[in-house]
Motif scaffolding. Sequence first.
Motif, PDB file in Angstrom:
ATOM      1  N   ILE A 178     -10.108   0.722   0.891  1.00  0.00           N
ATOM      2  CA  ILE A 178     -10.551   1.938   0.192  1.00  0.00           C
ATOM      3  C   ILE A 178     -11.648   2.640   1.009  1.00  0.00           C
ATOM      4  O   ILE A 178     -11.644   3.857   1.169  1.00  0.00           O
ATOM      5  N   GLN A 179     -12.582   1.846   1.538  1.00  0.00           N
ATOM      6  CA  GLN A 179     -13.661   2.423   2.362  1.00  0.00           C
ATOM      7  C   GLN A 179     -13.096   2.997   3.662  1.00  0.00           C
ATOM      8  O   GLN A 179     -13.521   4.051   4.119  1.00  0.00           O
ATOM      9  N   TRP A 180     -12.144   2.273   4.235  1.00  0.00           N
ATOM     10  CA  TRP A 180     -11.584   2.676   5.530  1.00  0.00           C
ATOM     11  C   TRP A 180     -10.869   4.020   5.416  1.00  0.00           C
ATOM     12  O   TRP A 180     -11.059   4.915   6.240  1.00  0.00           O
ATOM     13  N   ILE A 181     -10.072   4.177   4.383  1.00  0.00           N
ATOM     14  CA  ILE A 181      -9.320   5.429   4.237  1.00  0.00           C
ATOM     15  C   ILE A 181     -10.284   6.585   3.986  1.00  0.00           C
ATOM     16  O   ILE A 181     -10.088   7.700   4.480  1.00  0.00           O
ATOM     17  N   LYS A 182     -11.342   6.304   3.246  1.00  0.00           N
ATOM     18  CA  LYS A 182     -12.317   7.363   2.952  1.00  0.00           C
ATOM     19  C   LYS A 182     -13.015   7.814   4.240  1.00  0.00           C
ATOM     20  O   LYS A 182     -13.283   8.993   4.445  1.00  0.00           O
ATOM     21  N   LYS A 183     -13.280   6.854   5.110  1.00  0.00           N
ATOM     22  CA  LYS A 183     -13.989   7.164   6.354  1.00  0.00           C
ATOM     23  C   LYS A 183     -13.079   7.838   7.394  1.00  0.00           C
ATOM     24  O   LYS A 183     -13.456   8.814   8.021  1.00  0.00           O
ATOM     25  N   HIS A 184     -11.884   7.304   7.564  1.00  0.00           N
ATOM     26  CA  HIS A 184     -11.030   7.758   8.664  1.00  0.00           C
ATOM     27  C   HIS A 184     -10.038   8.855   8.280  1.00  0.00           C
ATOM     28  O   HIS A 184      -9.680   9.681   9.107  1.00  0.00           O
ATOM     29  N   PHE A 185      -9.558   8.839   7.041  1.00  0.00           N
ATOM     30  CA  PHE A 185      -8.592   9.857   6.603  1.00  0.00           C
ATOM     31  C   PHE A 185      -8.991  10.331   5.198  1.00  0.00           C
ATOM     32  O   PHE A 185      -8.281  10.039   4.219  1.00  0.00           O
TER      33      PHE A 185
ATOM     34  N   LEU B  22      -4.235  -3.028  -9.164  1.00  0.00           N
ATOM     35  CA  LEU B  22      -4.053  -1.772  -8.455  1.00  0.00           C
ATOM     36  C   LEU B  22      -5.427  -1.222  -8.092  1.00  0.00           C
ATOM     37  O   LEU B  22      -6.314  -1.173  -8.935  1.00  0.00           O
ATOM     38  N   LEU B  23      -5.591  -0.828  -6.840  1.00  0.00           N
ATOM     39  CA  LEU B  23      -6.806  -0.131  -6.416  1.00  0.00           C
ATOM     40  C   LEU B  23      -6.391   1.276  -6.013  1.00  0.00           C
ATOM     41  O   LEU B  23      -5.625   1.452  -5.058  1.00  0.00           O
ATOM     42  N   ILE B  24      -6.860   2.236  -6.753  1.00  0.00           N
ATOM     43  CA  ILE B  24      -6.403   3.615  -6.570  1.00  0.00           C
ATOM     44  C   ILE B  24      -7.576   4.448  -6.079  1.00  0.00           C
ATOM     45  O   ILE B  24      -8.619   4.507  -6.745  1.00  0.00           O
ATOM     46  N   SER B  25      -7.428   5.073  -4.922  1.00  0.00           N
ATOM     47  CA  SER B  25      -8.543   5.864  -4.400  1.00  0.00           C
ATOM     48  C   SER B  25      -8.708   7.121  -5.241  1.00  0.00           C
ATOM     49  O   SER B  25      -7.726   7.707  -5.715  1.00  0.00           O
TER      50      SER B  25
ATOM     51  N   SER C  50      -6.585  11.788   2.653  1.00  0.00           N
ATOM     52  CA  SER C  50      -5.461  10.984   2.173  1.00  0.00           C
ATOM     53  C   SER C  50      -5.861  10.204   0.921  1.00  0.00           C
ATOM     54  O   SER C  50      -7.029  10.177   0.551  1.00  0.00           O
ATOM     55  N   ALA C  51      -4.877   9.600   0.312  1.00  0.00           N
ATOM     56  CA  ALA C  51      -5.152   8.812  -0.896  1.00  0.00           C
ATOM     57  C   ALA C  51      -4.232   7.596  -0.911  1.00  0.00           C
ATOM     58  O   ALA C  51      -3.252   7.551  -0.162  1.00  0.00           O
ATOM     59  N   CYS C  52      -4.567   6.609  -1.741  1.00  0.00           N
ATOM     60  CA  CYS C  52      -3.740   5.401  -1.732  1.00  0.00           C
ATOM     61  C   CYS C  52      -3.681   4.710  -3.085  1.00  0.00           C
ATOM     62  O   CYS C  52      -4.565   4.876  -3.929  1.00  0.00           O
ATOM     63  N   ILE C  53      -2.613   3.960  -3.243  1.00  0.00           N
ATOM     64  CA  ILE C  53      -2.498   2.988  -4.342  1.00  0.00           C
ATOM     65  C   ILE C  53      -2.227   1.639  -3.678  1.00  0.00           C
ATOM     66  O   ILE C  53      -1.177   1.451  -3.061  1.00  0.00           O
ATOM     67  N   ILE C  54      -3.202   0.744  -3.751  1.00  0.00           N
ATOM     68  CA  ILE C  54      -3.053  -0.578  -3.136  1.00  0.00           C
ATOM     69  C   ILE C  54      -2.732  -1.594  -4.235  1.00  0.00           C
ATOM     70  O   ILE C  54      -3.332  -1.562  -5.310  1.00  0.00           O
ATOM     71  N   VAL C  55      -1.793  -2.481  -3.942  1.00  0.00           N
ATOM     72  CA  VAL C  55      -1.510  -3.592  -4.861  1.00  0.00           C
ATOM     73  C   VAL C  55      -1.961  -4.871  -4.161  1.00  0.00           C
ATOM     74  O   VAL C  55      -1.542  -5.136  -3.026  1.00  0.00           O
TER      75      VAL C  55
ATOM     76  N   ALA D 248       0.860  -1.195   0.000  1.00  0.00           N
ATOM     77  CA  ALA D 248       0.000   0.000   0.000  1.00  0.00           C
ATOM     78  C   ALA D 248       0.891   1.239   0.000  1.00  0.00           C
ATOM     79  O   ALA D 248       1.799   1.363   0.821  1.00  0.00           O
ATOM     80  N   THR D 249       0.631   2.134  -0.921  1.00  0.00           N
ATOM     81  CA  THR D 249       1.318   3.425  -0.982  1.00  0.00           C
ATOM     82  C   THR D 249       0.292   4.489  -0.618  1.00  0.00           C
ATOM     83  O   THR D 249      -0.807   4.507  -1.186  1.00  0.00           O
ATOM     84  N   VAL D 250       0.647   5.341   0.328  1.00  0.00           N
ATOM     85  CA  VAL D 250      -0.325   6.322   0.824  1.00  0.00           C
ATOM     86  C   VAL D 250       0.204   7.740   0.653  1.00  0.00           C
ATOM     87  O   VAL D 250       1.402   8.000   0.859  1.00  0.00           O
ATOM     88  N   PHE D 251      -0.687   8.632   0.276  1.00  0.00           N
ATOM     89  CA  PHE D 251      -0.386  10.061   0.143  1.00  0.00           C
ATOM     90  C   PHE D 251      -1.114  10.787   1.269  1.00  0.00           C
ATOM     91  O   PHE D 251      -2.308  10.565   1.480  1.00  0.00           O
ATOM     92  N   ALA D 252      -0.393  11.647   1.971  1.00  0.00           N
ATOM     93  CA  ALA D 252      -1.003  12.378   3.081  1.00  0.00           C
ATOM     94  C   ALA D 252      -0.260  13.692   3.267  1.00  0.00           C
ATOM     95  O   ALA D 252       0.676  14.004   2.518  1.00  0.00           O
TER      96      ALA D 252
END
Lengths: 106, 311
Positions: B275-282, B296-299, B285-290, B249-253
């Motif tokens: 993806i849901q968790w980051i949207k709810k809690h942060f 790739l799941l990109i928020s 922020s944004a992410c690229i999940i592998v 997981a790569t995160v932008f913050a």
Amino acid sequence: MKTNKWVKWVVGLGGVTVFTTFLQLVNNSKTDQQQENNSRPITTNEITELQNTVTDETKQQREQQLMSLDWEEGNWDVQYSNEVIIATPKRQNSQLQPSENRTRRS
Amino acid sequence: MDEKQSITFNGMGTTIKVEVISSNQSLNWEKHIQTWFTTFESICSRFRHDSELTRLNQAPVSNVIVIHPILYDILQVAFQYAIQTEFYFNPFVGSILKNIGYAQPFQKQKVLHEYQENENVYRIPSSKSLSFFPKLKAVMKHTNEEIDLGGIGKGWSVDKAYQLLKELGINNGLIDAGGDMFIWGDSSKRIGVANPFAENEDIAQFVIFSGAVATSNILYRSWNIRGQTFHHIINGRTGKNPKSDVVQATVFADHVSQAEVIAKILCMLPSHEGIQWIKKHFPKSACIIVNKHGQLLISSSISRYIERLVI
């Protein structure tokens, strides 16, 4: 002459009356239709259609925002939704040579 | 005239690289930066017998312990994130990491200890597990679990290094501590995201002007004991390695410490839940999940941070 004058008056007034009545009838018909529409419950299909329109608009906005990132996606099948872009590889490995600066496992 | 200056050195078990663009040649920023990272490591590493953190880990519970202000500050940040993430991120996993064999810096690991599962002992910490005494710069532990500041410590030290350079008047640069990055300034930088399945390739690249980036990965720091694979990410709510389809997981913050915390948690959750968790809690922020299938799941929030994405 006098008879002609009266005939003209009668025909004129009659015409105006008929025309006014016709307009009233048309207007009443529209009002009835509106009232009917207002009182009629919205069907499930119409709600779905409305929701789809809103969702489509949001989705389009979101996609435009994402597309504005100007990304290249040649090696991937890409699906968009409101919250996430899912990219599935077409081939086993990506073809990108490593950048000078990289983020990686820490 | 603006000139690119850079320095690369080893620290905190990784390679640290700092690039700045500045017209001032006499800032001596290189010395400041090296001193900062060396000092931070000497205080906050759990692998050093003489560090402040080791001293704290060995101290008895229910005692007021005066600690170095740097350790105090990072502990406060770590504990706040633990509470905010309902202890998915949990700094009290030092004992567990030791127990599953991660007792030395990863590069120096030669012999791994036998793993003895001790699940009955583990209790999820609470907001009362650590008390802070701001005037004294002291803490009181209420649990015997040892503290590990590995990832968040590195991220936080990068945040502080950025502040240090800003205070010196450097308005354009990049700090990279083993993949934990802070980028700032008015010139764009192209950054690669390492492919977790092929370290020498990038799985994605992005163009960014400013922001914090961190990547966590379950494949690199992993090891086998008696046929069982372990890695360094511990779900703070279970005390165990998470079972997830996420491999990286790569995160932008806004801060690297925050990006580190989120990246770690995204490695614990199923990819779609992440993806849901980051949207709810942060949400900022944004992410690229592998995931393990190479997807790739990109928020969608990624457009806040980057100008261009190449995959």
